[in-house]
Design a protein around this motif. Structure first.
Motif, PDB file in Angstrom:
ATOM      1  N   VAL A  51     -11.924   1.015  -0.592  1.00 17.39           N
ATOM      2  CA  VAL A  51     -10.999   1.621   0.364  1.00 17.39           C
ATOM      3  C   VAL A  51      -9.593   1.084   0.109  1.00 17.39           C
ATOM      4  CG1 VAL A  51     -10.407   1.897   2.810  1.00 17.39           C
ATOM      5  CG2 VAL A  51     -12.810   1.820   2.124  1.00 17.39           C
ATOM      6  N   LEU A  52      -8.620   2.006  -0.037  1.00 18.72           N
ATOM      7  CA  LEU A  52      -7.202   1.652  -0.045  1.00 18.72           C
ATOM      8  C   LEU A  52      -6.687   2.003   1.339  1.00 18.72           C
ATOM      9  CD1 LEU A  52      -5.991   3.025  -3.496  1.00 18.72           C
ATOM     10  CD2 LEU A  52      -6.720   0.717  -2.910  1.00 18.72           C
ATOM     11  N   LEU A  53      -6.248   1.004   2.088  1.00 22.19           N
ATOM     12  CA  LEU A  53      -6.009   1.169   3.523  1.00 22.19           C
ATOM     13  C   LEU A  53      -4.585   0.800   3.915  1.00 22.19           C
ATOM     14  CD1 LEU A  53      -7.197   1.623   6.394  1.00 22.19           C
ATOM     15  CD2 LEU A  53      -7.983  -0.760   6.323  1.00 22.19           C
ATOM     16  N   ASP A  54      -3.870   1.767   4.485  1.00 25.19           N
ATOM     17  CA  ASP A  54      -2.547   1.521   5.052  1.00 25.19           C
ATOM     18  C   ASP A  54      -2.741   0.838   6.402  1.00 25.19           C
ATOM     19  OD1 ASP A  54       0.187   1.551   5.527  1.00 25.19           O
ATOM     20  OD2 ASP A  54       0.250   3.677   6.054  1.00 25.19           O
ATOM     21  N   ILE A  83      -8.649  -2.796   0.029  1.00 23.15           N
ATOM     22  CA  ILE A  83      -7.338  -3.217  -0.456  1.00 23.15           C
ATOM     23  C   ILE A  83      -6.300  -2.640   0.491  1.00 23.15           C
ATOM     24  CG2 ILE A  83      -5.673  -3.141  -2.342  1.00 23.15           C
ATOM     25  CD1 ILE A  83      -8.112  -2.685  -4.229  1.00 23.15           C
ATOM     26  N   MET A  84      -5.564  -3.518   1.161  1.00 23.59           N
ATOM     27  CA  MET A  84      -4.481  -3.067   2.022  1.00 23.59           C
ATOM     28  C   MET A  84      -3.360  -2.571   1.125  1.00 23.59           C
ATOM     29  SD  MET A  84      -5.259  -3.605   5.178  1.00 23.59           S
ATOM     30  CE  MET A  84      -6.365  -4.548   6.195  1.00 23.59           C
ATOM     31  N   LEU A  85      -2.819  -1.400   1.429  1.00 26.14           N
ATOM     32  CA  LEU A  85      -1.716  -0.807   0.686  1.00 26.14           C
ATOM     33  C   LEU A  85      -0.687  -0.406   1.730  1.00 26.14           C
ATOM     34  CD1 LEU A  85      -0.745   0.111  -2.105  1.00 26.14           C
ATOM     35  CD2 LEU A  85      -1.900   2.277  -1.705  1.00 26.14           C
ATOM     36  N   THR A  86       0.306  -1.287   1.965  1.00 28.21           N
ATOM     37  CA  THR A  86       1.144  -1.139   3.142  1.00 28.21           C
ATOM     38  C   THR A  86       2.566  -1.633   2.920  1.00 28.21           C
ATOM     39  OG1 THR A  86       1.306  -1.752   5.482  1.00 28.21           O
ATOM     40  CG2 THR A  86       0.316  -3.370   4.001  1.00 28.21           C
TER      41      THR A  86
END
Length: 120
Positions: A51-54, A83-86
């Motif tokens: 999961v790429l998560l904002d 993976i946080m993508l923020t």
């Protein structure tokens, strides 16, 4: 073995499309969600590998989504990497992301010039 499936949880359409395009081009299967609620529903329907998560999402925020994914994983015994993508890049944001269960943390803006590691 099929393609690795990545769930992108991002409410900004331009970023969602940029990340999706590059992951598909790299050989991954991609599913997208615009909200945290939609992401959790997707995790129930599909076999997601990562999961790429904002963090800043409408409705349920990314930290709550991360926590719910981790709770589900503890019950099922299946760890899905998150993976946080923020854009939130302050130290306390990064620490909170890891405290809630993120496996990695990438801040926006980011580069799409990367080469994925070979799998299989």
């Amino acid at each position: 073995m099929g393609k690795i499936t990545i769930l992108i949880v991002e409410d900004e359409a331009a970023i969602q499309q940029l990340v999706s395009y590059n992951l598909i081009k790299a050989g991954f299967h991609v599913t997208c969600a615009d909200t945290g609620e939609e992401a959790l529903a997707c995790l129930l329907r599909e076999d997601i590998d990562c999961v790429l998560l904002d963090l800043m999402l409408p409705g349920m925020g990314g930290l709550e989504v991360c926590e719910k994914i981790r709770d589900k994983g503890r019950r099922s015994g299946r760890h899905v990497p998150i993976i946080m993508l923020t854009a939130k890049g302050e130290e306390e944001d990064v620490v909170a992301g890891f405290d809630y269960g993120a496996d990695d943390y990438i801040t926006k803006p980011f580069s799409t010039k990367w080469k994925p590691l070979p799998y299989g």
